[in-house]
Design a protein around this motif. Structure first.
Motif, mmCIF file in Angstrom:
data_model
loop_
_atom_site.group_PDB
_atom_site.id
_atom_site.type_symbol
_atom_site.label_atom_id
_atom_site.label_comp_id
_atom_site.label_asym_id
_atom_site.label_seq_id
_atom_site.Cartn_x
_atom_site.Cartn_y
_atom_site.Cartn_z
ATOM 1 N N PHE A 73 0.846 -1.207 0.000
ATOM 2 C CA PHE A 73 0.000 0.000 0.000
ATOM 3 C C PHE A 73 0.876 1.250 0.000
ATOM 4 O O PHE A 73 0.537 2.253 -0.633
ATOM 5 C CB PHE A 73 -0.948 -0.001 1.201
ATOM 6 C CG PHE A 73 -2.118 -0.947 1.056
ATOM 7 C CD1 PHE A 73 -3.161 -0.640 0.174
ATOM 8 C CD2 PHE A 73 -2.176 -2.126 1.765
ATOM 9 C CE1 PHE A 73 -4.240 -1.503 0.022
ATOM 10 C CE2 PHE A 73 -3.248 -3.002 1.622
ATOM 11 C CZ PHE A 73 -4.281 -2.691 0.750
ATOM 12 N N ARG B 25 0.730 4.226 -2.766
ATOM 13 C CA ARG B 25 0.589 5.657 -2.450
ATOM 14 C C ARG B 25 1.730 6.456 -3.076
ATOM 15 O O ARG B 25 1.505 7.522 -3.637
ATOM 16 C CB ARG B 25 0.569 5.865 -0.933
ATOM 17 C CG ARG B 25 -0.721 5.390 -0.275
ATOM 18 C CD ARG B 25 -0.843 5.909 1.158
ATOM 19 N NE ARG B 25 -2.110 5.491 1.747
ATOM 20 C CZ ARG B 25 -2.286 4.371 2.448
ATOM 21 N NH1 ARG B 25 -1.269 3.561 2.672
ATOM 22 N NH2 ARG B 25 -3.479 4.064 2.933
ATOM 23 N N SER C 131 -4.387 3.793 -7.310
ATOM 24 C CA SER C 131 -5.464 3.324 -6.443
ATOM 25 C C SER C 131 -5.644 1.823 -6.659
ATOM 26 O O SER C 131 -4.920 1.214 -7.435
ATOM 27 C CB SER C 131 -6.753 4.076 -6.755
ATOM 28 O OG SER C 131 -7.136 3.794 -8.082
ATOM 29 N N VAL C 132 -6.623 1.243 -5.961
ATOM 30 C CA VAL C 132 -6.889 -0.190 -6.128
ATOM 31 C C VAL C 132 -7.898 -0.351 -7.266
ATOM 32 O O VAL C 132 -8.971 0.249 -7.242
ATOM 33 C CB VAL C 132 -7.415 -0.807 -4.814
ATOM 34 C CG1 VAL C 132 -7.773 -2.275 -5.006
ATOM 35 C CG2 VAL C 132 -6.374 -0.668 -3.712
ATOM 36 N N PRO D 271 -11.398 -3.018 -6.002
ATOM 37 C CA PRO D 271 -11.382 -3.207 -4.537
ATOM 38 C C PRO D 271 -12.279 -4.347 -4.065
ATOM 39 O O PRO D 271 -11.999 -4.968 -3.039
ATOM 40 C CB PRO D 271 -11.865 -1.856 -3.988
ATOM 41 C CG PRO D 271 -12.216 -1.011 -5.146
ATOM 42 C CD PRO D 271 -11.752 -1.654 -6.407
ATOM 43 N N ASN E 126 -5.600 0.863 5.709
ATOM 44 C CA ASN E 126 -5.524 0.577 4.273
ATOM 45 C C ASN E 126 -6.847 0.024 3.749
ATOM 46 O O ASN E 126 -7.294 0.385 2.659
ATOM 47 C CB ASN E 126 -4.378 -0.394 3.974
ATOM 48 C CG ASN E 126 -3.032 0.276 4.160
ATOM 49 O OD1 ASN E 126 -2.880 1.469 3.875
ATOM 50 N ND2 ASN E 126 -2.051 -0.465 4.638
ATOM 51 N N ASP F 9 -9.171 3.038 3.621
ATOM 52 C CA ASP F 9 -8.815 4.018 2.581
ATOM 53 C C ASP F 9 -9.149 3.520 1.180
ATOM 54 O O ASP F 9 -9.501 4.290 0.306
ATOM 55 C CB ASP F 9 -7.315 4.334 2.636
ATOM 56 C CG ASP F 9 -6.958 5.210 3.831
ATOM 57 O OD1 ASP F 9 -7.887 5.573 4.581
ATOM 58 O OD2 ASP F 9 -5.761 5.511 4.006
ATOM 59 N N PHE F 10 -8.987 2.213 0.964
ATOM 60 C CA PHE F 10 -9.151 1.703 -0.398
ATOM 61 C C PHE F 10 -10.436 0.908 -0.589
ATOM 62 O O PHE F 10 -10.656 0.319 -1.649
ATOM 63 C CB PHE F 10 -7.925 0.873 -0.802
ATOM 64 C CG PHE F 10 -6.664 1.700 -0.928
ATOM 65 C CD1 PHE F 10 -6.409 2.428 -2.086
ATOM 66 C CD2 PHE F 10 -5.760 1.777 0.115
ATOM 67 C CE1 PHE F 10 -5.255 3.198 -2.203
ATOM 68 C CE2 PHE F 10 -4.596 2.548 0.007
ATOM 69 C CZ PHE F 10 -4.347 3.262 -1.162
#
Ligand code: SF4
Lengths: 200, 472
Positions: B41, B45, B50-51, B54, B88, B91-92
C-alpha cells in the motif's frame, strides 16, 4: 517509468555455505514486524550471525572482516526457499548485495529479487566451488556478472557461462524489471478479461 | 489432446504477453494480511495509484494476532501493523474480516470458509501457503510484496507459465494415516526442491476420497515441495462444500456447478510429468531435520550421515542433526518433546480438531509438556466450542486459544523457548521457525501431535490410541 538497465554487476564476493537456505534464515520472522522495508538490512542472516544465547558474533562469513563490503552473494542449491516474504531479498539488497549467484533458487525468491533489480544467476557446482576458493584465497577478487554476454567472470581470470530465466534477463537488461508500468498500460485488456470472467 | 485444469484456468485469465515474454495474468481473487501488505500500500501511495478492483481483495489478520486476548497485542509493532491494515482497508474500500467480525482467522482458512475460494479461479496472496486454495481447483500463488502492489493496482501480475506434474496416489490409506502424512510423504519422495517450475496436480483415489479440508492440508504444503501451486480437480464434493457459503452466488446454482466442474482436467490432458504413489506405502510420517523433506515414517530411525550416499547428503544430515541435537541412527519414536502445537493453515480446521478430539478424550497430556490447540479461524473456534471439542482438549491438558497463526511462526507471543522441541501440526521445520533461534520442530499430523503430547515423546498414534487396521 524509466528504470536502470542492469547489464552488468561487479563487486567483491562472499560465499555463504549450505543448501536450502530458507527465507526464515535470511530474515527471521520476528524482524518482519514492520510496515516499511526500511532498516531490514541490519537483520539479514541475524540468527546465524549472532549467537542466540550469548548475542556474540558467530563465525558466519558476514562477520568476517575480510569480506566486508562484498556485494555479490554466492550460495548453494535452492537458495531462498520457504516463505514468499519479499523481506528476504529486501534485507539482502538493503544490506548491500547487488546480485546473488547460486546453484539454484526457489522461484518466489527469484521473482521477488528480479522485481527489485537484484539479479539472481545460476552457475554449476564446480564453478561455484572455484569462485568460493578464489575469494577465500583473495577476498579482493572482483566478480563480474555480465547479463548481456551471459557469463560470470572474475579478476582472477575465471569465466563461466551463467544461466538465468530469459524473461528475467530481458527485463533486467532492458530496464523493465519492475513491470508495473507495462501492466498499467494494458488497462483496456485487463477490463476485457475481467468482463469475460463470471466471478469478477 | 485435452487440457489440464492448470492450462484451462491460465488461458481464461491470460490478459496478454509482456515485452519480456511473461504472461500478464488476471488475478480474480486477492487475499491480503497484515505482514506483507502494508509496504505494498505504501508503494501504491508513492506512485499515486489506487486499487483497481477493490471488491476483489479480501483482508484478514492472522500472523501477529495474540491467541490470548486477540485484540490487545502488547507489542507496539504488532499494534502498528494491525492499525495499518485497518487504515488501508478503509482508505481503499477493501473488505476486512477483522477481529470484531467473528470471521477473522488465518487467511487460508478464511477464504474457503467464506466461499471466496472457488474452482476455476486465480488467487494470489502475499503468503507462500496460498497453494492451499488449490484444493478447490483454483490456481493459487504465493507472491511477494511488489506483486501485491501489482495486483492491487491492476488486478494482474507478470508470471512465467509452469509445467504440470500429476501426482497420483491410488489405493486406500491405512487407518491412522492422514492427509498430512500423504503430503509429507510426497515431499520426502520428490524433495523440497523437486517441484521447482511445476504446478502439482494431486489426483487418484486417495484425493478423490479426501474431504475438502484434507485436500487443503495436502495443497497447503505444495510449496514445501518447491511447487509454486498445487491443486485437486473440482468434483461434487467441492461444490457441496461451497454451496450456500457467504460469497457463493446461488442465483443459478446448476450453471455455477457446471462451470466449476468444466475446469477439471480432461481425461487426455497433457502432463509434463506423472508420479505414481501407492497409498499402502504411506505411514504416519514425521520430520527429523530442518527441511520439510527430512521426513521418515514414525517406525524408522533418524538418518545416519555415515550411511549417506553422497558427500552433499552427508553434510546435509550432519548440519540437520547438529541443529536438532538428535542422535544419528536411533529410532525417532521416543524422542522427548517439550511442546505440542495443533493449529496453523495446514491443520487448524474443524475436522482436524474433531478427529484429534476423538482420541484425546479421556487422555492426559504428559507432565512437563506444554500443549496448545489453536483454531484456524474464529468460526472454527465457535464450531469446536459448540461441539464441546474445546472441553475435550482442555480436560486433556491442552490450552484452548483464540484464532491465529500462533506458534507456526514467530510473530506473536506464542514461541518456543531455548532449544525446546515441538511436535507440531504446522508446515515448516526450518531453523528458528517457531520463534527461538535454537528451537526445534518435528512436523506431523494433529493426531500424531496428540499422541506425542500424551506420551511426552514422539509416538506412533496407532499404538497410543489403539487405531487398528480395519479387517480386510
Ligand atoms: S499458519 Fe503458518 S504457514 Fe500458515 S499463514 Fe500462518 S504463519 Fe503462514
Amino acid at each position: 517509468m524509466a528504470l536502470e538497465k542492469i547489464t552488468q554487476v561487479s563487486g567483491r564476493g562472499i560465499f555463504v555455505p549450505g543448501a536450502d537456505i530458507d527465507t526464515d534464515r535470511i530474515i527471521p520472522a520476528r524482524f518482519m514486524k514492520c510496515v516499511t522495508f526500511d532498516g531490514l538490512g541490519e537483520f539479514a542472516f541475524y540468527d546465524v550471525r549472532f549467537d542466540p544465547t550469548t548475542g556474540e558474533k558467530t563465525e558466519h562469513p558476514l562477520n568476517d572482516d575480510r569480506f566486508k563490503g562484498a556485494s555479490i552473494l554466492i550460495a548453494g542449491v535452492n537458495f531462498g526457499c520457504g516463505s514468499s516474504r519479499e523481506h528476504a531479498p529486501q534485507s539482502l539488497s538493503k544490506y548491500g548485495f547487488k546480485a546473488v549467484i547460486a546453484e539454484s533458487f526457489a522461484e518466489i525468491f527469484f521473482g521477488n529479487s528480479t522485481t527489485l533489480g537484484m539479479p539472481c544467476v545460476t552457475l554449476d557446482a564446480a564453478a561455484i566451488a572455484t569462485l568460493r576458493d578464489a575469494i577465500e584465497a583473495d577476498p579482493a577478487v572482483t566478480i563480474t556478472i555480465d547479463l548481456v554476454a551471459k557469463q560470470v567472470s572474475s579478476s582472477a581470470g575465471h569465466c563461466f557461462p551463467l544461466n538465468i530465466v530469459e524473461s528475467a534477463r530481458d527485463a533486467l537488461v532492458a530496464g523493465r524489471w519492475d513491470p508495473i508500468g507495462e501492466l498499467l498500460d494494458h488497462t483496456p485488456q485487463i477490463e476485457a478479461t475481467a468482463a469475460r470472467l463470471h466471478y469478477v | 489432446m485435452g487440457k489440464s485444469l492448470y492450462q484451462k484456468v491460465w488461458e481464461a485469465h491470460a490478459v496478454g504477453t509482456l515485452a519480456d515474454g511473461r504472461t500478464q495474468l488476471f488475478i480474480g481473487t486477492h487475499l491480503i494480511h497484515e505482514v506483507t501488505s502494508p509496504q505494498a500500500f505504501g508503494m501504491l501511495r508513492d506512485l499515486g495509484l489506487s486499487v483497481k478492483f477493490p471488491a476483489r481483495t479480501f483482508a484478514t489478520i492472522d500472523h501477529i494476532v495474540p491467541t490470548i486476548n486477540q485484540d490487545a497485542p502488547a507489542d507496539p509493532l504488532a499494534a502498528e501493523m494491525m492499525q495499518a491494515l485497518r487504515q488501508n482497508a478503509d482508505d481503499f474500500g477493501i473488505t476486512y474480516f477483522d477481529l470484531a467480525s467473528g470471521k477473522q482467522g488465518i487467511v487460508h482458512v478464511v477464504g474457503p470458509e467464506q466461499g471466496i475460494t472457488q474452482p476455476g479461479t486465480t488467487i494470489a496472496c502475499g503468503d507462500s501457503h496460498t497453494a492451499t486454495h488449490g484444493a478447490f481447483g483454483a490456481i493459487a500463488f504465493g507472491i511477494g510484496t511488489t506483486q501485491v502492489r501489482d495486483v492491487l493496482a491492476t488486478q494482474t501480475m507478470a508470471m512465467e507459465p509452469l509445467k504440470v506434474r500429476r501426482i497420483e496416489v491410488n489405493g486406500r490409506l491405512r487407518p491412522g494415516v492422514y492427509a498430512k502424512d500423504v503430503t509429507l510423504h510426497i515431499i520426502r519422495k520428490l524433495g523440497a526442491k523437486g517441484g521447482i517450475g511445476f504446478a502439482y496436480e494431486y489426483a487418484g483415489e486417495v484425493f478423490d476420497a479426501m474431504s475438502m479440508e484434507e485436500r487443503m492440508t495436502v495443497c497447503n504444503m505444495a510449496i514445501e515441495g518447491g511447487a509454486r501451486c498445487g491443486y485437486v480437480n473440482p468434483d461434487q464434493k467441492t461444490c457441496d462444500y461451497l454451496k450456500g457459503r457467504p460469497y457463493v452466488d446461488m442465483s443459478d446454482w446448476d450453471a455455477t456447478v457446471a462451470r466449476w466442474l468444466s475446469f477439471a482436467s480432461d481425461a487426455d490432458a497433457h502432463y509434463d510429468d506423472i508420479v505414481r504413489i501407492d497409498a499402502a506405502e504411506i505411514e504416519p510420517t514425521v520430520t527429523w531435520g530442518i527441511s520439510p523433506d527430512h521426513g521418515i515414517a514414525v517406525s524408522e530411525c533418524i538418518p545416519d550421515p555415515a550411511a549417506a550416499a553422497t558427500a552433499g547428503e552427508k553434510a546435509t544430515i550432519e548440519e540437520a542433526l547438529a541443529y536438532m541435537k538428535l542422535p544419528a541412527g536411533t529410532p525417532i519414536k521416543g524422542v522427548r518433546i517439550d511442546v505440542a502445537f495443533i493449529g496453523s493453515c495446514t491443520n487448524g480446521r474443524l475436522s482436524d480438531f474433531r478427529e484429534t478430539a476423538r482420541f484425546l478424550k479421556g487422555r492426559k497430556v504428559a507432565a512437563g509438556v506444554k500443549a496448545i490447540a489453536v483454531p484456524g479461524s474464529q468460526i472454527v473456534a465457535i464450531q469446536c466450542e459448540q461441539e464441546g471439542i474445546d472441553k475435550i482438549f482442555e480436560e486433556a491438558g491442552f490450552e484452548w486459544r483464540g484464532a491465529g497463526c500462533s506458534m507456526c511462526l514467530a510473530m506473536n507471543p506464542d514461541k518456543l523457548i531455548g532449544d525446546q522441541i515441538c511436535a507440531s501440526s504446522s508446515n515448516r521445520n526450518f531453523k528458528g521457525r517457531q520463534g527461538s533461534p535454537t528451537g526445534r520442530t518435528i512436523l506431523m499430523s494433529p493426531v500424531m501431535v496428540a499422541a506425542a503430547a500424551v506420551m511426552g515423546a514422539v509416538a506412533d498414534a496407532r499404538e497410543v490410541f489403539e487405531i487398528a487396521e480395519a479387517a480386510a
